[in-house]
Scaffold this motif. Structure first.
Motif, PDB file in Angstrom:
ATOM      1  N   GLN A   1       8.176  11.263   0.189  1.00 26.32           N
ATOM      2  CA  GLN A   1       8.531  10.063  -0.781  1.00 26.32           C
ATOM      3  C   GLN A   1       8.640   8.808  -0.047  1.00 26.32           C
ATOM      4  O   GLN A   1       9.536   7.929  -0.666  1.00 26.32           O
ATOM      5  N   ALA A   2       7.920   8.566   1.135  1.00 24.96           N
ATOM      6  CA  ALA A   2       8.278   7.333   1.689  1.00 24.96           C
ATOM      7  C   ALA A   2       7.900   6.058   0.742  1.00 24.96           C
ATOM      8  O   ALA A   2       8.612   5.100   0.906  1.00 24.96           O
ATOM      9  N   ALA A   3       6.849   6.197  -0.085  1.00 22.90           N
ATOM     10  CA  ALA A   3       6.583   5.200  -0.866  1.00 22.90           C
ATOM     11  C   ALA A   3       7.796   4.672  -1.799  1.00 22.90           C
ATOM     12  O   ALA A   3       7.956   3.519  -2.431  1.00 22.90           O
TER      13      ALA A   3
ATOM     14  N   PRO B   1       5.756  -4.804   0.324  1.00 22.79           N
ATOM     15  CA  PRO B   1       5.773  -3.173   0.774  1.00 22.79           C
ATOM     16  C   PRO B   1       4.298  -2.750   0.678  1.00 22.79           C
ATOM     17  O   PRO B   1       3.604  -2.963   0.003  1.00 22.79           O
ATOM     18  N   ALA B   2       3.981  -1.805   1.800  1.00 21.88           N
ATOM     19  CA  ALA B   2       2.767  -1.177   1.943  1.00 21.88           C
ATOM     20  C   ALA B   2       2.988   0.260   1.681  1.00 21.88           C
ATOM     21  O   ALA B   2       3.800   0.851   2.311  1.00 21.88           O
ATOM     22  N   GLY B   3       2.073   0.957   0.805  1.00 22.75           N
ATOM     23  CA  GLY B   3       2.135   2.337   0.522  1.00 22.75           C
ATOM     24  C   GLY B   3       1.160   2.766   1.161  1.00 22.75           C
ATOM     25  O   GLY B   3      -0.093   2.549   0.672  1.00 22.75           O
ATOM     26  N   ILE B   4       1.029   3.848   1.752  1.00 24.92           N
ATOM     27  CA  ILE B   4      -0.199   4.582   2.566  1.00 24.92           C
ATOM     28  C   ILE B   4      -0.044   5.974   2.130  1.00 24.92           C
ATOM     29  O   ILE B   4       0.884   6.725   2.657  1.00 24.92           O
ATOM     30  N   TYR B   5      -1.038   6.407   1.402  1.00 17.09           N
ATOM     31  CA  TYR B   5      -0.912   7.764   1.017  1.00 17.09           C
ATOM     32  C   TYR B   5      -1.621   9.007   1.682  1.00 17.09           C
ATOM     33  O   TYR B   5      -2.328   9.746   1.286  1.00 17.09           O
ATOM     34  N   THR B   6      -1.112   8.923   2.792  1.00 17.59           N
ATOM     35  CA  THR B   6      -1.795  10.029   3.834  1.00 17.59           C
ATOM     36  C   THR B   6      -0.649  11.021   3.796  1.00 17.59           C
ATOM     37  O   THR B   6       0.156  11.093   2.856  1.00 17.59           O
ATOM     38  N   SER B   7      -0.875  12.160   4.488  1.00 17.56           N
ATOM     39  CA  SER B   7       0.123  13.240   4.470  1.00 17.56           C
ATOM     40  C   SER B   7       0.471  13.567   5.949  1.00 17.56           C
ATOM     41  O   SER B   7      -0.370  14.226   6.704  1.00 17.56           O
TER      42      SER B   7
ATOM     43  N   ALA C   1     -11.242   4.108  10.184  1.00 18.33           N
ATOM     44  CA  ALA C   1     -10.033   4.472  10.038  1.00 18.33           C
ATOM     45  C   ALA C   1      -8.845   3.627   9.508  1.00 18.33           C
ATOM     46  O   ALA C   1      -7.756   3.675  10.020  1.00 18.33           O
ATOM     47  N   GLY C   2      -9.236   3.003   8.594  1.00 19.00           N
ATOM     48  CA  GLY C   2      -8.339   1.973   7.839  1.00 19.00           C
ATOM     49  C   GLY C   2      -7.622   2.677   7.007  1.00 19.00           C
ATOM     50  O   GLY C   2      -7.635   4.220   7.060  1.00 19.00           O
ATOM     51  N   VAL C   3      -7.063   2.150   5.829  1.00 20.94           N
ATOM     52  CA  VAL C   3      -5.956   2.943   4.934  1.00 20.94           C
ATOM     53  C   VAL C   3      -7.093   3.921   4.002  1.00 20.94           C
ATOM     54  O   VAL C   3      -6.586   5.296   3.889  1.00 20.94           O
ATOM     55  N   ILE C   4      -8.166   3.563   3.632  1.00 23.55           N
ATOM     56  CA  ILE C   4      -8.946   4.427   2.836  1.00 23.55           C
ATOM     57  C   ILE C   4      -9.410   5.688   3.842  1.00 23.55           C
ATOM     58  O   ILE C   4      -9.329   6.740   3.472  1.00 23.55           O
ATOM     59  N   GLY C   5      -9.857   5.387   4.985  1.00 20.32           N
ATOM     60  CA  GLY C   5     -10.083   6.398   5.935  1.00 20.32           C
ATOM     61  C   GLY C   5      -9.269   7.358   6.227  1.00 20.32           C
ATOM     62  O   GLY C   5      -9.172   8.404   6.371  1.00 20.32           O
TER      63      GLY C   5
ATOM     64  N   GLU D   1       3.325  10.775   3.827  1.00 23.05           N
ATOM     65  CA  GLU D   1       3.332   9.378   3.368  1.00 23.05           C
ATOM     66  C   GLU D   1       3.983   8.498   4.187  1.00 23.05           C
ATOM     67  O   GLU D   1       4.861   8.711   5.158  1.00 23.05           O
ATOM     68  N   ILE D   2       3.184   7.196   4.450  1.00 25.64           N
ATOM     69  CA  ILE D   2       3.703   6.024   4.867  1.00 25.64           C
ATOM     70  C   ILE D   2       4.289   5.075   4.023  1.00 25.64           C
ATOM     71  O   ILE D   2       3.463   4.732   3.253  1.00 25.64           O
ATOM     72  N   SER D   3       5.134   4.217   4.449  1.00 24.73           N
ATOM     73  CA  SER D   3       5.425   2.954   3.791  1.00 24.73           C
ATOM     74  C   SER D   3       6.230   2.055   4.561  1.00 24.73           C
ATOM     75  O   SER D   3       7.017   2.555   5.351  1.00 24.73           O
ATOM     76  N   SER D   4       6.220   0.669   4.481  1.00 25.76           N
ATOM     77  CA  SER D   4       6.959  -0.103   4.956  1.00 25.76           C
ATOM     78  C   SER D   4       7.124  -1.734   4.623  1.00 25.76           C
ATOM     79  O   SER D   4       6.228  -1.741   3.660  1.00 25.76           O
ATOM     80  N   VAL D   5       8.089  -2.246   5.068  1.00 27.68           N
ATOM     81  CA  VAL D   5       8.108  -3.546   4.519  1.00 27.68           C
ATOM     82  C   VAL D   5       8.946  -4.484   5.578  1.00 27.68           C
ATOM     83  O   VAL D   5       9.938  -3.970   6.241  1.00 27.68           O
ATOM     84  N   GLY D   6       8.467  -5.659   5.999  1.00 26.97           N
ATOM     85  CA  GLY D   6       8.786  -6.502   6.651  1.00 26.97           C
ATOM     86  C   GLY D   6       8.236  -6.153   8.210  1.00 26.97           C
ATOM     87  O   GLY D   6       7.145  -5.498   8.407  1.00 26.97           O
ATOM     88  N   PRO D   7       8.793  -7.190   9.318  1.00 24.56           N
ATOM     89  CA  PRO D   7       8.162  -7.110  10.646  1.00 24.56           C
ATOM     90  C   PRO D   7       8.099  -5.801  11.255  1.00 24.56           C
ATOM     91  O   PRO D   7       9.131  -4.917  10.894  1.00 24.56           O
TER      92      PRO D   7
END
Length: 467
Positions: free
Chosen positions: A415-417, A346-352, A183-187, A354-360
């Motif tokens: 459009q989080a990413a 920045p991390a972009g995770i293309y779930t549904s 259940a990482g990013v790909i999973g 969508e998720i994105s984050s930058v920083g702690p």
């Protein structure tokens, strides 16, 4: 045949290899790029980022139509199967390959199809798919061979019902049911893709929560929405064995559970593509995941041999890999470079959604005893989110209570990413320019998703002032 010599030889044509080859070529170096596949682009273009995101986009559009009252009558006549989506992905892949081939041709970079292996520190032997061998020498080498799905020896990946993130792109039917192990990013991304296509789905996680590097609020939201979409999440599980049959696959877990499905997608980690590279001939070693250790300039244990991209480990992002390639080539050309990967990638995770984050995250700031505050903007209150019928999600700004410096941006939803880059741009500013009050003093187009920054900033500042 005369030995062909180049200033720089790049092994691998993914984002990292492309970044290195193009930077060196544009600096006047004679460059060759070697790839074991007949088409350039690496795993990013052919098996990873591009095809999976095309799948996700197509399914997302289908799901939006399916749930929009305006199209309820028409949509029942629309029948989309997984192989149809794969054909769309192939079209995009072909365009990407053509585009990148043009880059190399215009910059006089020689493209060599074949598997490269070092025979000494300044020479590789390239073996084509037809078995033809050619020796190429170079002053400098950049290893950008990427990674492949990790395949435990006790699992039969030759069985048609046992898949990994590469072979899932060859599936010739829409699965009725599928188990994803890992259940990482790909999973998580494939869980969203396949569940929204109507597959009955079990997501088996070896840890106690999904994507533990994310903010806890985002993790909770992702878990909730995957369950709400119908996925079964199984945490803290370890596989005992995989039993493929003619009509199904049974995943045996150490907890005693048996999970039966039409297919199993193994998504538990990746390993470097360093087998057969001949690193032992130049005195370099790889770690347990077959990755290569490098210094701050991306040099291996041999100073004229560099390694970049996923094969060196963290962060394992296409965007960062391209920059690593550029930085390594700059060091080759100039003997130094003053560029590093930005501190907060920045991390972009293309779930549904969508998720994105930058920083702690909040958790990390609390552990560091940083006095921070939170500003929230819920998407359901934004006019743009209401217009596009995507009310699920939020933007979260973490900032210092005293200086108002922006510390982190965390976003979940439509459009989080894309949205995260606005916050990243302000975070990258030095001194007082990095201030959450920038968002309250700036006029945003209306209605847009970017307006979430103004809403979140006002929310956070009001918290500091006790309003």
């Amino acid at each position: 045949m005369k030995l062909k010599h180049y200033d720089v030889v790049v092994i691998g044509s993914g984002p990292a290899g492309e970044g290195a080859a193009m930077t060196a070529a544009k600096s006047g170096k004679k460059v060759a790029i070697v790839d074991r596949e007949s088409e350039i682009g690496g795993g990013c273009v052919h098996w990873g980022t591009i095809p999976s995101k095309v799948l996700r986009h197509a399914i997302q559009r289908y799901d939006e139509f399916r749930n929009n009252p305006l199209f309820q009558t028409a949509i029942k006549y629309l029948d989309i199967e997984y192989p149809d989506l794969l054909r769309a992905a192939k079209d995009v892949v072909a365009k990407q390959v053509k585009l990148r081939r043009g880059f190399y041709e215009r910059n006089d970079v020689r493209m060599v199809d074949g598997f490269a292996s070092f025979i000494d520190p300044h020479t590789v032997e390239v073996t084509s798919s037809e078995g033809i061998k050619e020796k190429i020498s170079g002053d400098h080498f950049v290893i950008a061979v990427g990674t492949s799905p990790w395949r435990p020896a006790d699992i039969d990946f030759s069985h048609p019902r046992v898949l990994d993130s590469n072979t899932v792109l060859q599936l010739d039917e829409t699965p009725g049911s599928i188990t994803i192990y890992g259940a990482g990013v790909i999973g998580c991304e494939y869980a969203s893709i396949l569940r929204n296509l109507g597959c009955k789905l079990d997501l088996v996680n070896t840890r106690d929560k999904l994507l533990s590097f994310l903010d806890d609020e985002i993790i909770d939201a992702l878990s909730y929405h995957l369950r709400d979409q119908g996925a079964i999440l199984r945490h803290n599980e370890q596989y005992e064995k995989v039993e493929p049959r003619n009509d199904c696959v049974i995943l045996h877990l150490k907890s005693g559970k048996r999970v039966r499905s039409d297919y199993l997608l193994w998504a538990q980690g990746r390993t470097g593509n360093t087998d057969g590279l001949g690193l032992e001939e130049v005195g370099c070693q790889v770690n347990s995941r077959k990755q290569i250790d490098v210094n701050e300039y991306y040099q291996t244990c041999v100073e004229h041999i560099y390694a970049v991209g996923d094969v060196v480990g963290f962060p394992g992002l296409a965007s960062a890999s391209y920059d690593q390639g550029r930085f390594a080539a700059t060091h080759i050309v100039k003997g130094e470079h003053d560029r590093r990967l930005v501190e907060h990638i920045p991390a972009g995770i293309y779930t549904s959604p969508e998720i994105s984050s930058v920083g702690p995250t909040e958790r990390e700031l609390t552990e560091r005893q940083v006095p921070y505050e939170v500003g929230h903007a819920l998407f359901r209150s934004l006019a743009r989110a209401q217009i596009v019928n995507c009310p699920v999600g939020m933007l979260k700004i973490l900032f210092h209570r005293e200086t108002f410096e922006i510390l982190g941006i965390h976003c979940f939803g439509y459009q989080a990413a894309e949205i995260v880059h606005i916050g990243q741009a302000i975070m990258s500013q030095s001194g007082t320019a990095n201030d959450i009050r920038y968002f309250t003093d700036t006029t945003f187009n209306y209605p847009t998703m970017a307006e979430a920054y103004r809403v979140a900033a006002l929310n956070g500042i009001n918290r500091v002032k006790g309003r």
